[in-house]
Design an enzyme around this catalytic site. Structure first.
Site, PDB file in Angstrom:
ATOM      1  N   ASN A  69      35.170  43.488  37.521  1.00  0.00           N
ATOM      2  CA  ASN A  69      35.214  42.543  36.405  1.00  0.00           C
ATOM      3  C   ASN A  69      34.382  43.066  35.224  1.00  0.00           C
ATOM      4  O   ASN A  69      34.058  44.242  35.149  1.00  0.00           O
ATOM      5  CB  ASN A  69      34.774  41.139  36.858  1.00  0.00           C
ATOM      6  CG  ASN A  69      35.584  40.040  36.195  1.00  0.00           C
ATOM      7  OD1 ASN A  69      35.737  40.004  34.979  1.00  0.00           O
ATOM      8  ND2 ASN A  69      36.107  39.144  37.007  1.00  0.00           N
ATOM      9  N   ARG A  70      33.995  42.164  34.321  1.00  0.00           N
ATOM     10  CA  ARG A  70      33.419  42.584  33.042  1.00  0.00           C
ATOM     11  C   ARG A  70      31.898  42.432  33.002  1.00  0.00           C
ATOM     12  O   ARG A  70      31.356  41.466  33.537  1.00  0.00           O
ATOM     13  CB  ARG A  70      34.051  41.774  31.901  1.00  0.00           C
ATOM     14  CG  ARG A  70      35.494  42.160  31.641  1.00  0.00           C
ATOM     15  CD  ARG A  70      36.188  41.213  30.667  1.00  0.00           C
ATOM     16  NE  ARG A  70      37.535  41.700  30.373  1.00  0.00           N
ATOM     17  CZ  ARG A  70      38.599  41.461  31.149  1.00  0.00           C
ATOM     18  NH1 ARG A  70      38.473  40.729  32.237  1.00  0.00           N
ATOM     19  NH2 ARG A  70      39.784  41.959  30.830  1.00  0.00           N
ATOM     20  N   HIS A  96      35.564  46.797  35.595  1.00  0.00           N
ATOM     21  CA  HIS A  96      35.931  47.397  36.882  1.00  0.00           C
ATOM     22  C   HIS A  96      35.258  48.749  37.128  1.00  0.00           C
ATOM     23  O   HIS A  96      35.874  49.691  37.628  1.00  0.00           O
ATOM     24  CB  HIS A  96      37.445  47.532  36.991  1.00  0.00           C
ATOM     25  CG  HIS A  96      38.176  46.220  37.078  1.00  0.00           C
ATOM     26  ND1 HIS A  96      37.595  45.074  37.589  1.00  0.00           N
ATOM     27  CD2 HIS A  96      39.442  45.879  36.710  1.00  0.00           C
ATOM     28  CE1 HIS A  96      38.478  44.081  37.534  1.00  0.00           C
ATOM     29  NE2 HIS A  96      39.599  44.539  37.002  1.00  0.00           N
ATOM     30  N   HIS A 166      42.202  44.552  44.297  1.00  0.00           N
ATOM     31  CA  HIS A 166      42.940  44.144  43.099  1.00  0.00           C
ATOM     32  C   HIS A 166      44.458  44.179  43.329  1.00  0.00           C
ATOM     33  O   HIS A 166      45.215  44.663  42.477  1.00  0.00           O
ATOM     34  CB  HIS A 166      42.556  45.047  41.932  1.00  0.00           C
ATOM     35  CG  HIS A 166      42.795  44.462  40.574  1.00  0.00           C
ATOM     36  ND1 HIS A 166      44.060  44.229  40.086  1.00  0.00           N
ATOM     37  CD2 HIS A 166      41.929  44.061  39.602  1.00  0.00           C
ATOM     38  CE1 HIS A 166      43.968  43.723  38.860  1.00  0.00           C
ATOM     39  NE2 HIS A 166      42.679  43.608  38.549  1.00  0.00           N
ATOM     40  N   SER A 167      44.911  43.674  44.458  1.00  0.00           N
ATOM     41  CA  SER A 167      46.349  43.636  44.716  1.00  0.00           C
ATOM     42  C   SER A 167      47.021  42.535  43.914  1.00  0.00           C
ATOM     43  O   SER A 167      46.465  41.451  43.716  1.00  0.00           O
ATOM     44  CB  SER A 167      46.619  43.408  46.198  1.00  0.00           C
ATOM     45  OG  SER A 167      46.292  44.555  46.952  1.00  0.00           O
ATOM     46  N   TYR A 168      48.243  42.839  43.453  1.00  0.00           N
ATOM     47  CA  TYR A 168      49.094  41.839  42.811  1.00  0.00           C
ATOM     48  C   TYR A 168      50.105  41.345  43.838  1.00  0.00           C
ATOM     49  O   TYR A 168      50.872  42.123  44.404  1.00  0.00           O
ATOM     50  CB  TYR A 168      49.849  42.440  41.628  1.00  0.00           C
ATOM     51  CG  TYR A 168      49.007  42.724  40.418  1.00  0.00           C
ATOM     52  CD1 TYR A 168      48.729  41.724  39.486  1.00  0.00           C
ATOM     53  CD2 TYR A 168      48.502  43.998  40.181  1.00  0.00           C
ATOM     54  CE1 TYR A 168      47.966  41.993  38.357  1.00  0.00           C
ATOM     55  CE2 TYR A 168      47.737  44.279  39.058  1.00  0.00           C
ATOM     56  CZ  TYR A 168      47.476  43.266  38.150  1.00  0.00           C
ATOM     57  OH  TYR A 168      46.729  43.535  37.030  1.00  0.00           O
ATOM     58  N   ASP A 227      42.964  34.225  33.678  1.00  0.00           N
ATOM     59  CA  ASP A 227      42.163  35.419  33.928  1.00  0.00           C
ATOM     60  C   ASP A 227      40.764  34.853  34.105  1.00  0.00           C
ATOM     61  O   ASP A 227      39.883  35.020  33.261  1.00  0.00           O
ATOM     62  CB  ASP A 227      42.250  36.422  32.785  1.00  0.00           C
ATOM     63  CG  ASP A 227      41.823  37.824  33.236  1.00  0.00           C
ATOM     64  OD1 ASP A 227      41.255  37.934  34.340  1.00  0.00           O
ATOM     65  OD2 ASP A 227      42.045  38.787  32.487  1.00  0.00           O
ATOM     66  N   GLN A 264      38.392  35.739  41.169  1.00  0.00           N
ATOM     67  CA  GLN A 264      39.035  35.978  39.882  1.00  0.00           C
ATOM     68  C   GLN A 264      40.545  35.892  40.097  1.00  0.00           C
ATOM     69  O   GLN A 264      41.100  36.580  40.962  1.00  0.00           O
ATOM     70  CB  GLN A 264      38.658  37.341  39.321  1.00  0.00           C
ATOM     71  CG  GLN A 264      39.168  37.604  37.908  1.00  0.00           C
ATOM     72  CD  GLN A 264      38.326  36.929  36.831  1.00  0.00           C
ATOM     73  OE1 GLN A 264      37.215  36.466  37.105  1.00  0.00           O
ATOM     74  NE2 GLN A 264      38.856  36.869  35.618  1.00  0.00           N
ATOM     75  N   GLU A 293      41.320  38.187  43.313  1.00  0.00           N
ATOM     76  CA  GLU A 293      40.270  39.201  43.410  1.00  0.00           C
ATOM     77  C   GLU A 293      38.966  38.543  43.866  1.00  0.00           C
ATOM     78  O   GLU A 293      38.226  37.977  43.064  1.00  0.00           O
ATOM     79  CB  GLU A 293      40.049  39.874  42.049  1.00  0.00           C
ATOM     80  CG  GLU A 293      41.305  40.407  41.381  1.00  0.00           C
ATOM     81  CD  GLU A 293      41.090  40.700  39.912  1.00  0.00           C
ATOM     82  OE1 GLU A 293      40.052  41.299  39.562  1.00  0.00           O
ATOM     83  OE2 GLU A 293      41.946  40.295  39.095  1.00  0.00           O
TER      84      GLU A 293
END
Length: 326
Positions: A69-70, A96, A166-168, A227, A264, A293
């Site tokens: 993340n940020r 990330h 981080h799977s979609y 997000d 997330q 996430e």
């Protein structure tokens, strides 16, 4: 300095049991595909082309860190010392783990069986601006119709540590996740500014746009841009179900379990992948997949009231996250 890994050294690992067939790439320790017995499509988004994982499929299935993340403008203070972490362009913020975070490294295979693999990477003191030499291990295990991911990390110097898978997900394998139903067991979420940095507020979900405490269609009606960090706990805890995703066409359900205090959720609105790269069928566009996430809360190093992400040499970071398909 060339930060790109040598793609000719990337290995593809296949794990199987009676219910699941999962492919893992050493590039980013990425989950490339997940097939459930009886279904022809992968339940996660993936590309057939390795180069995509450094471009249009960046972060697809990867283990991102050393801080997921940020971090606001890459600014971090650790034990009274200021560290400046590089921005992840085109953002002004550190995202990330930076431009050469763990999601774009080629990991080593330590051990492999039919239904388990252990991958490892070593991060040097000062790499991407972080203090401490770090050893990171990821274990993928198949347990009946469950894919388990365990992440462990150690350091030789006080540092910050927050990994995430981080799977979609798209349980129907085509189109959009906007018709999927989602439930998130979280009483609070983190509002963010225009740069997606938390404002510091911890806001109740009840009755608002981010109230997913009961299954609801992700949809576009009253649809918030997702997000967003959902606050699950104030610290590490035992593995428990924190989210449920249900698909309308297949009827498949994912129960998402984790030890982590934050989730997330990203709606994939910037996804684009050409049809000839997609491991399923068709071109992938906005909302083609939903990222769940599990992690600590974003920008925690700059928010003293968030669960801390410091890792000391005498401690071991550990996360367990499970994808339970039904």
């Amino acid at each position: 300095m060339n930060l790109a890994p040598d793609l000719s050294q990337v290995k593809r690992i296949t794990l199987t049991n009676a219910q699941l067939k999962v492919t893992i790439l050493t590039l980013g320790a990425s989950i490339q595909s997940v097939y459930l017995n009886g279904y022809e499509h992968s339940l996660v988004l993936g590309s057939s082309k390795l180069a995509d994982y450094l471009g249009s499929a960046k972060y697809f299935g990867a283990v991102v860190g050393r801080v997921a993340n940020r971090i606001d403008k890459g600014h971090a203070v650790i034990d009274g010392k200021i560290y400046q972490l590089p921005p992840t362009l085109p953002e002004e913020h550190h995202l990330h783990g930076g431009p050469a975070g763990t999601g774009s490294r080629n990991w080593s295979i330590i051990e492999q069986t039919d239904d388990m693999v252990q991958l490892q990477t070593k991060l040097a003191d000062g790499e991407m601006g972080y203090p401490g030499n770090m050893v990171v291990d990821v274990f993928y295990r198949l347990l009946d119709s469950t894919l388990e991911m365990e992440i462990k990390a150690t350091t030789d110097k006080l540092t910050i540590c927050n990994f995430a898978g981080h799977s979609y997900l798209n349980l129907d394998g085509t189109g959009s996740i906007l018709d999927h139903q989602l439930c998130i067991k979280a009483d609070h979420y983190l509002p963010v500014d225009a740069g997606l940095i938390p404002t510091g507020e911890v806001t109740p979900t009840a009755g608002g746009a981010f109230d997913f405490n009961q299954l609801r269609t992700i949809g576009r009606d009253d649809y918030p841009a997702l997000d967003t960090n959902f606050c699950l706990a104030l610290g590490h805890r035992t593995v428990q179900t924190v989210a449920t995703l249900k698909a309308p066409i297949t009827g498949l359900t994912l129960n998402y379990q984790t030890t982590e205090p934050g989730l997330q959720v990203y709606d994939g609105r910037h996804i684009h992948l050409d049809a000839d790269s997609n491991i399923n069928t068709g071109e992938l566009n906005a909302y083609a997949g939903l990222a769940l996430e599990a992690q600590h809360w974003p920008d925690a190093i700059n928010q003293s009231h968030f669960p801390p992400i410091l890792l000391a040499p005498e401690d071991t970071y550990q996360q367990v996250t499970r994808y339970v398909f039904a």
